[in-house]
Motif scaffolding. Structure first.
Motif, PDB file in Angstrom:
ATOM      1  N   PRO A  85      10.067  30.516  -2.317  1.00 60.65           N
ATOM      2  CA  PRO A  85       8.642  30.553  -2.696  1.00 60.65           C
ATOM      3  C   PRO A  85       8.437  31.614  -3.783  1.00 60.65           C
ATOM      4  CG  PRO A  85       8.972  31.776  -0.660  1.00 60.65           C
ATOM      5  CD  PRO A  85      10.294  31.188  -1.007  1.00 60.65           C
ATOM      6  N   ASN A 136      -0.571  21.535  -4.897  1.00 55.99           N
ATOM      7  CA  ASN A 136       0.173  22.431  -5.787  1.00 55.99           C
ATOM      8  C   ASN A 136       1.596  21.917  -5.930  1.00 55.99           C
ATOM      9  OD1 ASN A 136       0.699  24.902  -7.289  1.00 55.99           O
ATOM     10  ND2 ASN A 136       1.864  25.589  -5.498  1.00 55.99           N
ATOM     11  N   VAL A 191      -2.511  23.127  -0.442  1.00 58.40           N
ATOM     12  CA  VAL A 191      -2.684  24.579  -0.555  1.00 58.40           C
ATOM     13  C   VAL A 191      -3.482  25.083   0.645  1.00 58.40           C
ATOM     14  CG1 VAL A 191      -3.794  26.408  -1.907  1.00 58.40           C
ATOM     15  CG2 VAL A 191      -2.521  24.578  -3.061  1.00 58.40           C
ATOM     16  N   GLN A 233       8.906  15.758  -1.767  1.00 59.52           N
ATOM     17  CA  GLN A 233       9.875  16.624  -2.429  1.00 59.52           C
ATOM     18  C   GLN A 233      10.862  15.753  -3.202  1.00 59.52           C
ATOM     19  OE1 GLN A 233      11.198  18.895   1.176  1.00 59.52           O
ATOM     20  NE2 GLN A 233      10.510  20.712   0.036  1.00 59.52           N
ATOM     21  N   HIS A 271       2.704  20.289  -2.259  1.00 60.51           N
ATOM     22  CA  HIS A 271       2.167  20.627  -0.942  1.00 60.51           C
ATOM     23  C   HIS A 271       0.665  20.871  -1.010  1.00 60.51           C
ATOM     24  CE1 HIS A 271       1.684  24.999  -1.802  1.00 60.51           C
ATOM     25  NE2 HIS A 271       2.660  24.747  -2.660  1.00 60.51           N
ATOM     26  N   CYS A 327      11.894  20.216  -6.267  1.00 59.16           N
ATOM     27  CA  CYS A 327      10.481  20.571  -6.361  1.00 59.16           C
ATOM     28  C   CYS A 327       9.712  20.017  -5.173  1.00 59.16           C
ATOM     29  CB  CYS A 327       9.881  20.058  -7.678  1.00 59.16           C
ATOM     30  SG  CYS A 327      10.345  18.380  -8.134  1.00 59.16           S
ATOM     31  N   THR A 328       8.576  20.630  -4.933  1.00 58.67           N
ATOM     32  CA  THR A 328       7.769  20.335  -3.737  1.00 58.67           C
ATOM     33  C   THR A 328       6.295  20.223  -4.112  1.00 58.67           C
ATOM     34  OG1 THR A 328       9.284  21.709  -2.403  1.00 58.67           O
ATOM     35  CG2 THR A 328       7.090  21.217  -1.468  1.00 58.67           C
ATOM     36  N   ASP A 360       2.374  29.034  -1.426  1.00 61.20           N
ATOM     37  CA  ASP A 360       3.524  28.103  -1.299  1.00 61.20           C
ATOM     38  C   ASP A 360       3.828  27.793   0.169  1.00 61.20           C
ATOM     39  OD1 ASP A 360       5.167  29.844  -4.013  1.00 61.20           O
ATOM     40  OD2 ASP A 360       3.724  28.201  -4.032  1.00 61.20           O
ATOM     41  N   HIS A 361       2.776  27.568   0.969  1.00 57.82           N
ATOM     42  CA  HIS A 361       2.973  27.490   2.429  1.00 57.82           C
ATOM     43  C   HIS A 361       2.425  26.228   3.061  1.00 57.82           C
ATOM     44  CE1 HIS A 361       1.496  28.353   6.593  1.00 57.82           C
ATOM     45  NE2 HIS A 361       2.691  28.918   6.703  1.00 57.82           N
ATOM     46  N   GLY A 375      10.858  30.674  -8.510  1.00 54.81           N
ATOM     47  CA  GLY A 375      11.616  29.762  -7.658  1.00 54.81           C
ATOM     48  C   GLY A 375      12.917  29.290  -8.285  1.00 54.81           C
ATOM     49  N   LEU A 391      10.655  24.072  -0.973  1.00 56.02           N
ATOM     50  CA  LEU A 391      10.034  24.927   0.051  1.00 56.02           C
ATOM     51  C   LEU A 391      10.501  24.458   1.428  1.00 56.02           C
ATOM     52  CD1 LEU A 391       6.414  25.152  -1.437  1.00 56.02           C
ATOM     53  CD2 LEU A 391       8.201  26.907  -1.478  1.00 56.02           C
ATOM     54  N   HIS A 433       5.525  23.144  -6.653  1.00 58.59           N
ATOM     55  CA  HIS A 433       6.375  24.346  -6.676  1.00 58.59           C
ATOM     56  C   HIS A 433       7.781  23.905  -7.073  1.00 58.59           C
ATOM     57  CE1 HIS A 433       7.796  28.348  -5.788  1.00 58.59           C
ATOM     58  NE2 HIS A 433       8.766  27.816  -5.072  1.00 58.59           N
TER      59      HIS A 433
END
Ligand code: GRF
Length: 203
Positions: free
Chosen positions: A116, A106, A139, A151, A137, A134-135, A144-145, A120, A112, A108
């Motif tokens: 989140p 994903n 899922v 990044q 990551h 932006c990040t 968003d964790h 954002g 992050l 974001h």
């Protein structure tokens, strides 16, 4: 590697991937572009490249689990092994996440774990940050964790609103997201605890 891209809107990140795959610098075989909204412009972008599209509207399902099950079925039917969330604005439940465990990425539009959630860029602008970004990551079950792959940072100016800052960030999204997808598709990413390791490129 066969890839399914999930969108909900414009699809500019999708477009960046289509361009790079066509240029031979992204090892993704984009098999399906799926949107939860029939009016997503990204569907037209896919159609222009002859890529199969699907619309699975969340409103057509009685519950989140049924929607997730429909998504999993459509993605499995395409043969995709990697799932890319490119502006997909629905939360995916544990059933979906485990179906494609450690193979969902994903993007974001914030750094992050700061900021989140679905706002954002404006949240960061309003907070008066000096640097945002932006990040990409993996899922996991929380929003968003998941473990961070890559990044990129941009300066934030006092007069920025979410739109101005968002536009500056989007340009970087179009660089780091295809890069992360390429790394995943070429088997260079591994997850150790919360850390993502990038293996050296085959020389
Ligand atoms: C981007 O801002 C991304 O960070 C967020 O949704 C937007 C997607 O834009 N998740 P697009 O549909 O790829 O143009």
């Amino acid at each position: 590697t066969p890839v399914a891209v999930l969108i909900s809107g414009s699809g500019s990140n999708l477009q960046a991937m289509l361009d790079k795959a066509a240029a031979g610098v992204l090892a993704a075989d984009i098999r399906l572009v799926l949107s939860n909204r029939g009016d997503a412009y990204g569907l037209a972008r896919a159609a222009k490249c002859g890529i199969p599209t699907a619309v699975v509207e969340h409103g057509a399902y009685p519950c989140r689990e049924a929607f997730d099950t429909a998504l999993v079925a459509a993605i499995r039917k395409s043969g995709a092994e990697v799932v890319v969330l490119a502006g997909f604005m629905r939360i995916l439940g544990p059933g979906f996440v485990t179906a494609f465990s450690q193979r969902i990425l994903n993007i974001h539009p914030a750094l992050l774990p700061s900021f989140p959630g679905v706002h954002g860029q404006p949240d960061a602008a309003r907070h008066g940050v000096k640097i945002s970004g932006c990040t990409v990551h993996f899922v996991d079950e929380k929003m968003d964790h998941g473990p961070i792959v890559i990044q990129a940072a941009v300066p934030a100016h006092a007069e920025d609103d979410g739109k101005a800052l968002g536009g500056r960030i989007l340009a970087l999204e179009h660089r780091i997201f295809p890069q992360a997808v390429h790394w995943l598709c070429t088997g260079r990413l591994s997850i150790v605890g919360r850390h993502v390791r990038l293996a050296p490129a085959d020389v």
